[in-house]
Design an enzyme around this catalytic site. Sequence first.
Site, PDB file in Angstrom:
ATOM      1  N   HIS A 219       0.796  -1.221   0.000  1.00 36.66           N
ATOM      2  CA  HIS A 219       0.000   0.000   0.000  1.00 36.66           C
ATOM      3  C   HIS A 219       0.836   1.281   0.000  1.00 36.66           C
ATOM      4  CE1 HIS A 219      -3.103   2.819  -0.101  1.00 36.66           C
ATOM      5  NE2 HIS A 219      -2.376   3.467   0.772  1.00 36.66           N
ATOM      6  N   TYR A 223       1.701   5.319  -2.624  1.00 41.00           N
ATOM      7  CA  TYR A 223       1.991   6.732  -2.354  1.00 41.00           C
ATOM      8  C   TYR A 223       3.410   7.091  -2.750  1.00 41.00           C
ATOM      9  CZ  TYR A 223      -2.524   6.581  -0.268  1.00 41.00           C
ATOM     10  OH  TYR A 223      -3.856   6.396  -0.091  1.00 41.00           O
ATOM     11  N   HIS A 370      -9.212   1.027 -11.418  1.00 38.14           N
ATOM     12  CA  HIS A 370      -8.789   2.019 -10.404  1.00 38.14           C
ATOM     13  C   HIS A 370      -7.304   2.343 -10.544  1.00 38.14           C
ATOM     14  CE1 HIS A 370      -7.843   3.707  -6.447  1.00 38.14           C
ATOM     15  NE2 HIS A 370      -7.076   2.663  -6.180  1.00 38.14           N
ATOM     16  N   PHE A 371      -6.486   1.310 -10.656  1.00 35.35           N
ATOM     17  CA  PHE A 371      -5.063   1.658 -10.601  1.00 35.35           C
ATOM     18  C   PHE A 371      -4.512   2.172 -11.929  1.00 35.35           C
ATOM     19  CE2 PHE A 371      -4.223  -3.132 -10.668  1.00 35.35           C
ATOM     20  CZ  PHE A 371      -3.500  -3.186 -11.854  1.00 35.35           C
ATOM     21  N   HIS A 372      -5.296   2.054 -12.994  1.00 38.34           N
ATOM     22  CA  HIS A 372      -4.831   2.730 -14.212  1.00 38.34           C
ATOM     23  C   HIS A 372      -5.145   4.234 -14.165  1.00 38.34           C
ATOM     24  CE1 HIS A 372      -3.932  -1.247 -15.748  1.00 38.34           C
ATOM     25  NE2 HIS A 372      -3.210  -0.643 -16.680  1.00 38.34           N
ATOM     26  N   ARG A 433     -10.796 -10.014 -12.413  1.00 40.17           N
ATOM     27  CA  ARG A 433      -9.499  -9.537 -12.902  1.00 40.17           C
ATOM     28  C   ARG A 433      -8.581 -10.752 -13.069  1.00 40.17           C
ATOM     29  NH1 ARG A 433      -6.145  -6.863  -7.762  1.00 40.17           N
ATOM     30  NH2 ARG A 433      -4.543  -6.602  -9.346  1.00 40.17           N
ATOM     31  N   ARG A 434      -7.490 -10.576 -13.779  1.00 42.15           N
ATOM     32  CA  ARG A 434      -6.455 -11.609 -13.892  1.00 42.15           C
ATOM     33  C   ARG A 434      -6.980 -12.925 -14.436  1.00 42.15           C
ATOM     34  NH1 ARG A 434      -3.120 -10.319  -8.321  1.00 42.15           N
ATOM     35  NH2 ARG A 434      -1.706  -8.904  -9.370  1.00 42.15           N
TER      36      ARG A 434
END
Length: 545
Positions: A219, A223, A370-372, A433-434
């Site tokens: 996590h 950041y 989300h993470f793209h 996913r995956r």
Amino acid sequence: MQQRDKRFIGVQIGVALAALSIGILLGPLQALDKASIDLYPFLKPLIASYYQGVTLHGVLNALVFTTLFITGFHTFTILKGLQKPLRWFGLAVAGYGMMIAGLILSGYTLFANQASVLYTFYPPLKASPLFYIGLTILVIGSWMIGWSQLATLWRWRKENPGVRTPLIAMGSAVNVLLWQLATLGIAAQMLALVIPWSLKLVPATDVLLNRTLFWFTGHPLVYFWLLPAYVSWYGMLPKQVGGKLFSDSLARLSFWGFLVFSTPVGFHHQFSDPGVPLLWKYVHTLLTFMVVIPSFMTAFTVIASLERAARDRGGKGTFGWIKNLPWKDPSVAGQLLAGFLFFFGGIGGIINASASLNLVIHNTTWVPGHFHLTVATASTLTFMAITFWLIPYLTGKPLYSVKLALWTVWTWFVGMVFFSGGMHWLGLLGAPRRVPLSTATYTANFPEWMLPKIFTAVGGVILFIGGVFYFIVVIGTWLGKKKSEVEIEVPVAESELPPAKTPAWLDNWKLWIVLSLVLVIIGYGPVLVQLISNFAPNAVGGRFW
Ligand code: HAS
Ligand code: CU
């Protein structure tokens, strides 16, 4: 800046971009797979399977590109901010050598299909030991560069007692500290659990303890990807739009907020893991909502800086001022578009962090959606935008084509709207996913998946085109024959009130470092003691690809 340091930074950025170029190349394979177009059979024997492709894509983009780029960029911002040469240069070069050695080791196993364990690589999937050893060496190398960056800062602080640390150096050094703290989890996981297990020194390992140590790092890692973008949004973008930073104090408070709250939140990736006591899931949820606050503060402060600059340029109306920003500057446009999409990525993050909603989206394509928006846009598009002035600065050559650079950022933006929109939508409809959807027979039972699948595929192709534009600009600049006529200026923003007016406690490093250590001990100490004392080596693991 010394020629020696410039060259060192240039090499770090160059290798990072090389990793990105391969990573991006593999992107459309996944995107097209979503629309039932399976290109993998054509790539044999180079790439054996979907899983090898998606692992290479994730590791090269999200782990290698980011880490190498960020160590290079922070070397730059710390030296530029402090106006000092890099201290302990030999240590930093040795560290970089280790990063490259680690990269070669891990890279070899990835291309040889001995480590198709995805970019999260936790057991029971079991890669060749060389993969884990390579990654561990890479992380230790990055620590060494960090020590030399921090040593430069300590010397500066000794020489300048009472002076506020220049903001771009401060934000960057906070990120270096965050990385040193965060990676303790993965180091412990690799050295104590995974490497002995992959070398067959122990027969089995404990999956839950592995996952917990992984997300201890995993996590705050996000950041670590985000803060360099924030360094640029706070410390550079206001200057690039012809204005000033609205509040130096808020900027600093936000960086400290990240140091303190980033780490003890890893269980929001493990809401569905049995074995994590409920109490700790709640504690980490609460702290996740705390770590959102520095991003809201950033939205406020950065947009206030932008708005004041735009109004000075004649901007009017509630939103009308936005068009008075210098959109023709590709570095500005890239960062504005990155920030704009990050709103949606951030709101998605808050949804993910809400335990009951997490059950709906966990392990669906919503998560890569989300993470793209976050790592692949807020961070990556900002990094691209930074290179539009940084590469000219380092090489002394003008940007190859401003127009193509503008096309790059807009293409990336449009591609991401389609791609990420499609992935979020598909995830809400339940697509996992995956999973290679092109070969999963059950997809025929879900005709409602068709439209978002097409969105995703179209978006992936547009993104790929944006990537090609980007690398034409980068390589064109790098290999260009023309020398810049004027000295290229590094955009460093002033703040509306001079930093000397910022309260001293916002430059009190000991206070914030101690606070962050205390919170990590509270957030992870008891639960780690519990997991370690119940150590259950129940997973033999294996190669399932
Ligand atoms: Fe996340 C999963 C929660 C932020 C990356 N996240 C992931 C994964 C990745 C990732 C890679 O709670 C997948 C891991 C895996 O493979 O399994 N995330 C959050 C929350 C935030 C958040 C609460 N994530 C990020 C950032 C990332 C990132 C940043 C990378 C860089 N995330 C989660 C959770 C999961 C998760 C759960 C697990 C899901 C699951 O079940 O697996 C927050 O930090 C977000 C706060 C952000 C905001 C936005 C503020 C807006 C700003 C824009 C300003 C605009 C400007 C431009 C400057 C509230 C600052 C203006 C423009 C004009 C034109 C004027
Ligand atoms: Cu997270």
